[in-house]
Design a protein around this motif. Structure first.
Motif, short mmCIF file in Angstrom:
data_model
loop_
_atom_site.label_atom_id
_atom_site.label_comp_id
_atom_site.label_asym_id
_atom_site.label_seq_id
_atom_site.Cartn_x
_atom_site.Cartn_y
_atom_site.Cartn_z
N UNK A 124 0.87 -1.24 -0.05
CA UNK A 124 0.13 -0.10 -0.21
C UNK A 124 0.69 1.27 0.08
N UNK A 125 2.02 1.21 0.48
CA UNK A 125 2.84 2.41 0.71
C UNK A 125 3.82 2.68 -0.34
N UNK A 126 3.56 1.84 -1.35
CA UNK A 126 4.54 2.01 -2.57
C UNK A 126 3.82 1.79 -3.90
N UNK A 127 2.35 1.67 -3.90
CA UNK A 127 1.88 1.63 -5.06
C UNK A 127 1.26 3.05 -5.45
N UNK A 128 0.83 3.34 -6.68
CA UNK A 128 0.30 4.49 -7.06
C UNK A 128 -0.94 4.63 -6.66
N UNK A 129 -1.77 5.62 -6.52
CA UNK A 129 -3.18 6.05 -6.23
C UNK A 129 -3.71 5.96 -7.73
N UNK A 130 -4.39 4.90 -7.91
CA UNK A 130 -5.18 4.54 -9.26
C UNK A 130 -6.67 4.53 -9.08
N UNK A 131 -7.41 4.61 -10.12
CA UNK A 131 -8.81 4.42 -9.95
C UNK A 131 -9.48 4.00 -11.36
N UNK A 132 -10.64 3.33 -11.52
CA UNK A 132 -11.25 2.94 -12.84
C UNK A 132 -12.68 2.46 -12.52
N UNK A 133 -13.19 1.96 -13.43
CA UNK A 133 -14.32 1.13 -13.41
C UNK A 133 -14.16 -0.25 -13.68
N UNK A 134 -15.17 -1.23 -13.19
CA UNK A 134 -15.32 -2.42 -13.92
C UNK A 134 -16.60 -2.61 -14.27
N UNK A 135 -17.07 -3.01 -15.36
CA UNK A 135 -18.42 -3.18 -15.84
C UNK A 135 -18.56 -4.12 -16.80
N UNK A 136 -20.04 -4.75 -16.83
CA UNK A 136 -20.39 -5.76 -17.81
C UNK A 136 -21.36 -5.10 -18.45
N UNK A 137 -21.82 -4.01 -18.47
CA UNK A 137 -22.72 -3.04 -19.09
C UNK A 137 -22.50 -3.30 -20.83
N UNK A 138 -23.33 -3.77 -21.24
CA UNK A 138 -22.96 -4.08 -22.89
C UNK A 138 -22.46 -2.97 -23.59
N UNK A 139 -23.09 -1.81 -23.49
CA UNK A 139 -22.82 -0.61 -24.33
C UNK A 139 -21.27 -0.28 -24.00
N UNK A 140 -21.30 -0.10 -22.71
CA UNK A 140 -19.65 0.35 -22.26
C UNK A 140 -18.53 -0.61 -22.70
N UNK A 141 -18.81 -1.96 -22.35
CA UNK A 141 -17.80 -3.04 -22.96
C UNK A 141 -17.68 -2.90 -24.29
N UNK A 142 -18.73 -2.61 -25.16
CA UNK A 142 -18.57 -2.31 -26.66
C UNK A 142 -17.61 -1.15 -26.92
N UNK A 143 -17.85 -0.58 -26.29
CA UNK A 143 -17.07 1.05 -26.36
C UNK A 143 -15.55 0.86 -26.22
N UNK A 144 -15.11 0.21 -25.12
CA UNK A 144 -13.94 -0.09 -24.77
C UNK A 144 -13.20 -1.01 -25.79
#
Length: 173
Positions: A124-144
């Motif tokens: 925890x004290x060596x990693x970057x501060x990161x963020x994102x999303x996980x989704x199975x929403x078909x429209x978003x999956x298709x766009x990625x």
């Protein structure tokens, strides 16, 4: 499902849960690529070992990255002959997106590169501060998947203004 994930949670949900569950394919997009270690069967091993295990299960693995990985990555890569033969890889210096697509049904997209400090098993004290999303929403999956596929297939190569930095021209593959 649409889930916000950050920091170590990205590692746990994406690398430890999503990727090993792949049945057909895993697409990985990252700007930076380093020798990342993950927990596998109680041991810390190169993420490449996980990718090798997927390929042995006949899962297609595609890796799209912006620059050549470092020496440690290359040394570990050389330990996995299945990767040499079966992992599909392309390099495009304009790739800055980060994503992991599993079986066309679920995606991670966010800030974390495929590095120990980004999405790996760093403390925890060596990693970057990161963020994102996980989704199975078909429209978003298709766009990625569409963004990944357009770069993978060289859609932008003809008009690219950075060809002089492109070591592995996608449009020449």
């Amino acid at each position: 499902m649409l889930d916000f994930v950050s920091d170590k949670e990205i590692y746990r949900k994406v690398i430890c849960e999503m990727v090993p569950a792949a049945k057909r394919f895993v697409w990985i997009g990252t700007s930076d690529l380093k020798d990342m270690y993950v927990e596998m069967n109680g041991k810390m091993v190169p993420f490449l070992k996980e990718l090798d295990a997927l390929i042995q299960r006949k899962v297609l693995v595609r890796l799209l990255h912006a620059k050549e990985p470092g020496e440690n990555f290359r040394k570990d890569f050389d330990k996995f002959p299945m990767l040499w033969k079966y992992m599909e890889r392309a390099c495009c210096p304009r790739v800055h997106f980060k994503c992991i697509v599993v079986d066309g049904r679920i995606v991670y997209t966010g800030s974390a590169n495929i590095t120990g400090a980004g999405i790996g098993a760093k403390s925890d004290n060596r990693r970057n501060f990161e963020s994102g999303i996980i989704t199975d929403e078909p429209r978003l999956v298709e766009k990625v998947m569409q963004q990944f596929d357009e770069v993978w297939l060289g859609k932008h190569c003809a008009t690219c203004g950075r060809k002089e930095f492109c070591g592995d021209r996608i449009d020449k593959m």
